[in-house]
Motif scaffolding. Structure first.
Motif, mmCIF file in Angstrom:
data_model
loop_
_atom_site.group_PDB
_atom_site.id
_atom_site.type_symbol
_atom_site.label_atom_id
_atom_site.label_comp_id
_atom_site.label_asym_id
_atom_site.label_seq_id
_atom_site.Cartn_x
_atom_site.Cartn_y
_atom_site.Cartn_z
ATOM 1 N N PHE A 170 0.847 -1.184 0.000
ATOM 2 C CA PHE A 170 0.000 0.000 0.000
ATOM 3 C C PHE A 170 0.888 1.241 0.000
ATOM 4 O O PHE A 170 1.986 1.230 0.562
ATOM 5 N N PRO A 171 0.449 2.343 -0.594
ATOM 6 C CA PRO A 171 1.289 3.550 -0.661
ATOM 7 C C PRO A 171 1.476 4.166 0.719
ATOM 8 O O PRO A 171 0.672 3.958 1.632
ATOM 9 N N GLU A 172 2.521 4.934 0.871
ATOM 10 C CA GLU A 172 2.783 5.621 2.135
ATOM 11 C C GLU A 172 1.931 6.882 2.276
ATOM 12 O O GLU A 172 1.717 7.374 3.389
ATOM 13 N N HIS A 173 1.456 7.403 1.152
ATOM 14 C CA HIS A 173 0.633 8.613 1.158
ATOM 15 C C HIS A 173 -0.541 8.407 0.206
ATOM 16 O O HIS A 173 -0.493 7.562 -0.686
ATOM 17 N N GLY A 174 -1.575 9.211 0.398
ATOM 18 C CA GLY A 174 -2.738 9.118 -0.470
ATOM 19 C C GLY A 174 -3.981 8.741 0.311
ATOM 20 O O GLY A 174 -4.042 8.848 1.541
ATOM 21 N N ARG A 175 -4.971 8.260 -0.430
ATOM 22 C CA ARG A 175 -6.288 7.983 0.159
ATOM 23 C C ARG A 175 -6.752 6.602 -0.267
ATOM 24 O O ARG A 175 -6.809 6.293 -1.458
ATOM 25 N N ILE A 176 -7.070 5.780 0.718
ATOM 26 C CA ILE A 176 -7.566 4.433 0.458
ATOM 27 C C ILE A 176 -9.055 4.402 0.756
ATOM 28 O O ILE A 176 -9.518 4.971 1.750
ATOM 29 N N VAL A 177 -9.828 3.788 -0.124
ATOM 30 C CA VAL A 177 -11.275 3.652 0.069
ATOM 31 C C VAL A 177 -11.574 2.162 0.224
ATOM 32 O O VAL A 177 -11.354 1.375 -0.701
ATOM 33 N N ASP A 178 -12.049 1.802 1.401
ATOM 34 C CA ASP A 178 -12.374 0.405 1.698
ATOM 35 C C ASP A 178 -13.847 0.190 1.386
ATOM 36 O O ASP A 178 -14.725 0.525 2.184
ATOM 37 N N VAL A 179 -14.121 -0.349 0.214
ATOM 38 C CA VAL A 179 -15.483 -0.500 -0.298
ATOM 39 C C VAL A 179 -16.100 -1.778 0.264
ATOM 40 O O VAL A 179 -15.560 -2.866 0.082
ATOM 41 N N GLY A 180 -17.236 -1.629 0.941
ATOM 42 C CA GLY A 180 -17.841 -2.790 1.594
ATOM 43 C C GLY A 180 -16.964 -3.291 2.725
ATOM 44 O O GLY A 180 -16.890 -4.496 2.971
ATOM 45 N N GLU A 233 -22.945 4.022 -6.127
ATOM 46 C CA GLU A 233 -21.730 4.825 -6.285
ATOM 47 C C GLU A 233 -20.803 4.547 -5.111
ATOM 48 O O GLU A 233 -21.217 3.984 -4.092
ATOM 49 N N VAL A 234 -19.534 4.956 -5.263
ATOM 50 C CA VAL A 234 -18.556 4.853 -4.188
ATOM 51 C C VAL A 234 -17.856 6.210 -4.060
ATOM 52 O O VAL A 234 -17.910 7.024 -4.984
ATOM 53 N N PRO A 235 -17.220 6.496 -2.923
ATOM 54 C CA PRO A 235 -16.547 7.790 -2.757
ATOM 55 C C PRO A 235 -15.515 8.041 -3.857
ATOM 56 O O PRO A 235 -14.772 7.135 -4.253
ATOM 57 N N GLU A 236 -15.443 9.265 -4.313
ATOM 58 C CA GLU A 236 -14.547 9.616 -5.412
ATOM 59 C C GLU A 236 -13.152 9.991 -4.918
ATOM 60 O O GLU A 236 -12.953 10.334 -3.756
ATOM 61 N N ALA A 265 -14.842 6.299 -10.163
ATOM 62 C CA ALA A 265 -14.478 7.165 -9.041
ATOM 63 C C ALA A 265 -12.978 7.315 -8.846
ATOM 64 O O ALA A 265 -12.527 8.200 -8.109
ATOM 65 N N MET A 266 -12.183 6.493 -9.510
ATOM 66 C CA MET A 266 -10.742 6.456 -9.272
ATOM 67 C C MET A 266 -10.043 7.755 -9.649
ATOM 68 O O MET A 266 -10.351 8.362 -10.667
ATOM 69 N N ALA A 267 -9.086 8.152 -8.816
ATOM 70 C CA ALA A 267 -8.184 9.240 -9.181
ATOM 71 C C ALA A 267 -7.220 8.742 -10.265
ATOM 72 O O ALA A 267 -7.015 7.534 -10.417
ATOM 73 N N PRO A 268 -6.610 9.640 -11.045
ATOM 74 C CA PRO A 268 -5.621 9.205 -12.045
ATOM 75 C C PRO A 268 -4.509 8.384 -11.387
ATOM 76 O O PRO A 268 -3.978 8.762 -10.344
ATOM 77 N N GLY A 269 -4.185 7.264 -12.007
ATOM 78 C CA GLY A 269 -3.127 6.407 -11.482
ATOM 79 C C GLY A 269 -3.553 5.523 -10.327
ATOM 80 O O GLY A 269 -2.710 4.842 -9.722
#
Length: 338
Positions: A170-180, A233-236, A265-269
């Motif tokens: 998992f990345p050290e920075h950024g935003r993770i969305v745990d769906v369900g 939908e899921v969080p963007e 909903a995914m950010a680029p990359g």
């Protein structure tokens, strides 16, 4: 006249046909909390009967049977010992599987499994025909079963969460969305080790109402819990979208709705990370092959092979990049935008 070979085959088939008794014996030991009573050392069936309120003779017969499967071990003096498998049945150990065993052996699911032939013949979940409505609808109206299910899934997931958090980069920075994400065990495990990462726990209200994130000082201020329907939908804006034990609940059509919502909903990359059993080919044993039948009978879902995951992801405009095995039974499937 029977030969040794036919006698051996007969014995094997008889044992296989009585496999439901292993599940029943395991449930009996869990309900009596035998493993807890063995934590201080070996005890005889009579001693265990006194501690559990069971009949000594019948309890011994159950434990003797479980000892043939490595759950306990009986010594020459008739005392029973914990094995590594039995140790996991204790209620007071990290990653206890006690609640998971009670969930998986619940009479609701035993009855559903007994009707597997109907699932096979009619290509639909026997649960719905037995109980009159889809599993998750029924679950919402039965608070007692909901608690058994949620506790069991938390128990089943505890070791998986730690293993996945340590296996996947998992990345050290950024935003993770745990769906369900249910109660948020995996999200908590990931955030603990990555102080620069934030996360969103996304699930329906009953699931997230008992989440485990708020009591952890190390992740304070780095998470939010949002209720919603992942079919809508899921969080963007997430950098990683995690789906742990979500897709196996649904046939391909339902999975595609969830995956397409993640793709939109995914950010680029960004990446999609799926935590599921990945079934091996051929005759190789795997826990997912048993779970696959359970999914068919209960919710019309399925476990999948690598090739089936690749095809499903491609239909959602995602590309499978790698499959990472873990020390637990599921693997990690990674995908990016196609």
């Amino acid at each position: 006249m029977d030969t040794p070979e036919t006698q051996d085959v007969t014995g094997q088939l008889v044992e296989h046909a009585l496999g439901h008794l292993f599940s029943a014996a395991l449930r009996t030991a869990a309900r009596c909390r035998v493993a807890d009573h063995l934590a201080a050392g070996p005890r005889t069936a009579r001693e265990l009967a006194g501690a559990t309120g069971a009949d000594a003779g019948h309890l011994r017969r159950v434990l003797r049977y479980l000892a043939t499967r490595g759950v306990f071990r009986e010594d020459r003096a008739g005392a029973f010992h914990l094995t590594p498998t039995g140790e996991a049945l204790r209620t007071d150990v990290p990653h206890s599987q006690h609640a998971a065993v009670l969930m998986l052996t619940d009479p609701t699911f035993q009855r559903t499994s007994a009707a597997l032939e109907e699932t096979v013949r009619k290509a639909g979940p026997s649960f719905e025909r037995l109980f009159g409505e889809p599993f998750f609808t029924y679950l919402a109206g039965d608070p007692e079963l909901r608690e058994v299910f949620d506790s069991g899934m938390t128990s089943l997931s505890a070791r998986v969460d730690a293993v996945v958090a340590g296996t996947y980069p998992f990345p050290e920075h950024g935003r993770i969305v745990d769906v369900g994400g249910g109660r948020g065990g995996l999200l908590l495990a990931v955030l603990r080790g990555r102080p620069g990462l934030s996360g969103v726990l996304f699930d329906q209200t009953p699931a997230i109402s008992t989440h485990v994130l708020s009591g952890e000082e190390a992740v304070r201020g780095r998470w939010s819990a949002e209720s919603g329907d992942f079919f809508t939908e899921v969080p963007e804006g997430g950098d990683v979208y995690v789906l742990k034990h979500v897709l196996h609940d649904w046939p391909d059509e339902g999975c595609l709705r969830v995956l397409r919502n993640c793709r939109a909903a995914m950010a680029p990359g960004a990446r999609v990370v799926i935590v599921e059993s990945v079934l091996p080919g051929g005759n190789a044993p795997h826990p997912g092959k048993a779970m696959d039948l359970a999914m068919a009978a209960v919710v019309n879902g399925q476990e999948r092979t690598r090739e089936e995951f690749a095809a499903l992801l491609a239909a959602a405009e995602l590309r499978l990049t790698r499959v990472l095995p873990t020390a637990a039974f599921p693997s990690v499937v990674e995908a990016v935008a196609a």
